[in-house]
Each structure stands twice: as C-alpha cells, then as structure tokens.
Write an enzyme that holds these catalytic residues in place. Structure first.
Site, PDB file in Angstrom:
ATOM      1  N   LYS A  49     -17.555 -27.819   9.614  1.00 58.41           N
ATOM      2  CA  LYS A  49     -16.708 -27.867   8.636  1.00 58.41           C
ATOM      3  C   LYS A  49     -17.818 -28.086   7.397  1.00 58.41           C
ATOM      4  O   LYS A  49     -18.383 -28.056   7.518  1.00 58.41           O
ATOM      5  CB  LYS A  49     -16.188 -29.241   8.487  1.00 58.41           C
ATOM      6  N   ARG A 142      -7.924 -43.759  11.470  1.00 57.79           N
ATOM      7  CA  ARG A 142      -8.022 -42.816  10.319  1.00 57.79           C
ATOM      8  C   ARG A 142      -7.185 -41.845  10.797  1.00 57.79           C
ATOM      9  O   ARG A 142      -6.268 -41.760  10.954  1.00 57.79           O
ATOM     10  CB  ARG A 142      -9.335 -41.906  10.241  1.00 57.79           C
ATOM     11  N   TYR A 261     -33.354 -35.561 -21.395  1.00 58.96           N
ATOM     12  CA  TYR A 261     -32.907 -36.606 -22.815  1.00 58.96           C
ATOM     13  C   TYR A 261     -32.945 -38.160 -22.108  1.00 58.96           C
ATOM     14  O   TYR A 261     -33.267 -38.229 -21.083  1.00 58.96           O
ATOM     15  CB  TYR A 261     -30.926 -36.099 -21.563  1.00 58.96           C
ATOM     16  N   MET A 309     -28.374 -30.863 -15.765  1.00 64.17           N
ATOM     17  CA  MET A 309     -26.986 -30.233 -15.055  1.00 64.17           C
ATOM     18  C   MET A 309     -27.926 -28.933 -14.335  1.00 64.17           C
ATOM     19  O   MET A 309     -27.103 -29.110 -13.317  1.00 64.17           O
ATOM     20  CB  MET A 309     -26.166 -29.697 -16.184  1.00 64.17           C
TER      21      MET A 309
HETATM   22  C1  LIG Z   1     -17.990 -33.948  11.097  1.00 64.57           C
HETATM   23  C2  LIG Z   1     -16.893 -34.629  12.140  1.00 64.57           C
HETATM   24  C3  LIG Z   1     -17.940 -34.487  13.889  1.00 64.57           C
HETATM   25  C4  LIG Z   1     -19.842 -34.393  13.661  1.00 64.57           C
HETATM   26  O1  LIG Z   1     -20.126 -35.379  13.566  1.00 64.57           O
HETATM   27  P1  LIG Z   1     -21.419 -35.538  12.946  1.00 64.57           P
HETATM   28  O2  LIG Z   1     -21.643 -37.135  12.544  1.00 64.57           O
HETATM   29  O3  LIG Z   1     -22.223 -35.441  11.668  1.00 64.57           O
HETATM   30  O4  LIG Z   1     -22.316 -35.298  14.130  1.00 64.57           O
HETATM   31  C5  LIG Z   1     -17.323 -34.652  14.993  1.00 64.57           C
HETATM   32  N1  LIG Z   1     -16.112 -34.652  14.987  1.00 64.57           N
HETATM   33  C6  LIG Z   1     -15.039 -35.046  14.400  1.00 64.57           C
HETATM   34  C7  LIG Z   1     -14.032 -35.391  14.868  1.00 64.57           C
HETATM   35  C8  LIG Z   1     -15.910 -34.996  12.719  1.00 64.57           C
HETATM   36  O5  LIG Z   1     -14.773 -34.980  12.429  1.00 64.57           O
END
Ligand SMILES: *Cc1c(COP(=O)(O)O)cnc(C)c1O
Length: 360
Positions: A49, A142, A261, A309
């Site tokens: 992701k 969650r 700055y 920046m």
């Molecule tokens: C992001 C995520 C992972 C990976 O987590 P890490 O802590 O980066 O290893 C695994 N499972 C789910 C559901 C996640 O959202």
C-alpha cells in the site's frame, strides 16, 4: 538499473531530476526471504500500500513476485489499478474492502476485496462476486467484522480465500493484547472456514511462530524498517532506500552571518554551505533538520539552518564537494525515527513525487 514506471516530476526528456532514491532490489528480496524464514511454514506475502511504502508498488511487486511472493496487499482499488497487470499466479487483495463505486472495477478484475463490514459482505454476495478475503477485528477496533458478526452465519456460502485479523500492539512484544488477539483469532479460525488464515504484520512475525498461521503480511520490514528493538531483526534487515540530492550552489558565508529562513544558524567562522535540491515538499520535514546528516565528500556533516520547501543547506566545512555533485543524506530508518520522533512508516511513506526512483 531500471527506472520505476511512475516517472518522477521533472524526469521528462531524459533529464534526471536533481534528487533521487536509489533503491536496492536485492535488499528488498533478502528482507522478504528472511521474514519468510521467521514464520515457520507460513507463506510470506507483502504489503504494498501507499505505493509500496513510497518505493514504487509496481516495481516492488515485480521484484518480490520474481522471488516467489504470491500474495500482495494494497489499501484501495486506485492503488490496485496503479500497480498494473499482475504477474501470473500472483494475488492482490484490497484491504479497505469494496465500496459501491468500486464494484465495477472489482468485478472486472481478479483482485480480491478484503470484506470488512456487513454492508461490504452483502454487496459482494449480491453481486455474485467470486473469491474474497475477510477481515475480522480481534481487538484493534478499526477495520473488520466483529467476531460475533463473523460467526453469525453472515459469511456462510462465501468463498473465503484468506481470513485476516490485524494486531494492535505487535511492536510492544510484552503487551497482553497480543496473546488475547492471537487466541481470539484461533477461535475464529475454528469457527469460520477459509482456505488460509493470516494475522501477522512485520512486528507480529517477530512475536513468534504461533502468530504466523498460514500467511504473513510484512510491510515496513521489507523496506528496511526494524519494527521492534529486536537484535536478530536489526542485524538481518537491510535498508532499501538511499537518498541523494544534488548540490545546486556552493557558497561562502562570512563569520557572523546567518543561513536560511529566520537566520537560525550563524557561521562561527567563515563557512562553506552546500545548497541541496531537496526540502520539506519532498518529505524532508523541518523537524528532521537537527537529526539529519549529509555525507559530503566522505565526511558526515550537519545541516545549517532551517529546511526550506525545496532546499536544504549543509555546513560543508572543508569537505571535498562542488556544484553538481550528488550528496547522500543518511536515511537510516530506525536511527532517524529514534532521533526525530517520527515513525519509520512516516519517514518512508512521506517521500514525495519529485524523487527519481532508481532501482538497482
Ligand atoms: C499495513 C498492513 C500490514 C503491514 O504492516 P507493517 O507493520 O508495515 O508490517 C499488514 N496487514 C494490514 C492489514 C495492514 O494494514
């Protein structure tokens, strides 16, 4: 050396942008292989992701698929589409499930949704959608069905490929919630049929083999983050990202004058300042300033003054450096996280679009 498919801004006409991430594909694969050995007989997938935690998801998928990884996880359907065509025999799951507006894309592809809510389960079932994954919430509160919902008959008849849950406190090995979630997940496993069961993210893998179940889901550790202060992991996991920026000006600053700055840094003696083409718009947040070191002509040097920046200013001393040189910024994730108070996740996923991402 190959370029990632999503070109950096400014990379047009073959002119490279003046800041780059040099990404070590062998280290990525070595990290995945090491994590796999920690999980006993469990398969090892990969979380990709947020564009592969900032490295470039398509390239991460290609490298890990070539090494034997078969299960990938992204957050949204837009991310799944951005990854592009998947290698044969590789599966991709969308962790945030499927909204009504995602259904056409979901039904047209072999990417699987991870169903999280009663609404998503109903939507998928009524559409006649095929194999899916399901998330059950065992304590993080969650995403996911409650254990009672999962056992209620709601899931009867669905083809569940992987049943998942996610740990809340895996980065605190002594936390009592870890065992409670593991035990709750075993109870779900015994009640809800699925082809495979998956609980552990990176830190969860390090909690021990009884957290591995059938499929591991590491993210941060693949990319060189060390999720818990674990000696074996610190030794085994390799950094994947080297950060470099080009010197766009080298200037002499007379003793007593300020730099940047707010003139927050004052030259104690006549100074040489290297101005690098990287700033907070690239993810170099201002609070990192006091924590960062630049490797200039082989010497470790600190920043002078505030991060701007699009620029940082480095106290180059008498280091051997000239305009146009590339300077490395030490982006050691565990070290920088400890110094800055940012997480290793924030340090990686905040890296901006202006970097050239160069895979070796
Ligand atoms: C992001 C995520 C992972 C990976 O987590 P890490 O802590 O980066 O290893 C695994 N499972 C789910 C559901 C996640 O959202």
């Amino acid at each position: 050396m190959t370029k990632s498919k999503a070109a950096a801004i400014g990379a047009s006409n073959g002119r490279p942008p003046p800041l780059r991430l040099v990404i070590d594909g062998d280290a990525l694969v070595a990290n995945w292989q090491w994590l796999r050995t920690q999980g006993g007989n469990a398969d090892c997938g990969a979380a990709v992701k947020a564009n592969g935690y900032g490295l470039g998801a398509s390239e991460v998928v290609a490298r890990l698929a070539a090494a034997g990884c078969r299960d990938f996880f992204c957050a949204t359907w837009a991310e799944a589409e951005a990854i592009g065509p998947l290698p044969d025999a590789v599966a991709l799951s969308v962790l945030h499930g499927v909204r009504a507006e995602d259904m056409p894309a979901a039904l047209a592809s072999r990417v699987r949704p991870v169903l999280n809510t009663i609404e998503q389960v109903t939507r998928w079932r009524e559409s006649g959608g095929g194999p899916c994954d399901v998330m059950v919430d065992t304590g993080i509160n969650r995403l996911g069905l409650t254990p009672a919902q999962a056992r209620s008959g709601l899931l009867d008849g669905l083809t569940i490929e992987t049943l998942l849950s996610h740990l809340s406190c895996a980065d605190e090995p002594g936390h009592p919630l870890n065992e409670r979630q593991r035990d709750a997940f075993r109870t779900i496993r015994d009640a809800v049929p699925a082809r495979r069961y998956s609980l552990a993210n990176s830190a969860g893998i390090l909690l021990g083999r009884d957290y591995g179940f059938d499929l591991l889901r590491p993210g941060i550790a693949l990319y060189g983050g060390v999720p818990t202060p674990d000696d074996a992991a610190s030794t085994a996991l390799r950094l994947t990202v080297k950060m470099e920026a080009q010197v766009i000006q080298l200037r002499h600053v007379p003793a007593g004058e300020g730099v940047g700055y707010g003139a927050k840094w004052t030259a104690q003696a006549d100074a040489r300042i290297a101005v690098l083409n990287i700033g907070y718009a690239d993810g170099m947040l201002r609070q990192l300033g006091p924590c960062l070191e630049a490797v200039v002509g082989g010497e470790r040097r600190s920043l002078a003054g505030r991060i701007s920046m699009d620029m940082i200013t480095v106290d180059a001393g008498s280091a051997d450096v000239a305009e146009g040189d590339w300077v490395e910024l030490d982006y050691d994730l565990p070290k920088l996280a400890a110094r800055s108070g940012l997480t290793q996740y924030e340090l990686l996923t905040g890296l901006g679009r202006r970097f050239d991402r160069i895979w070796r």
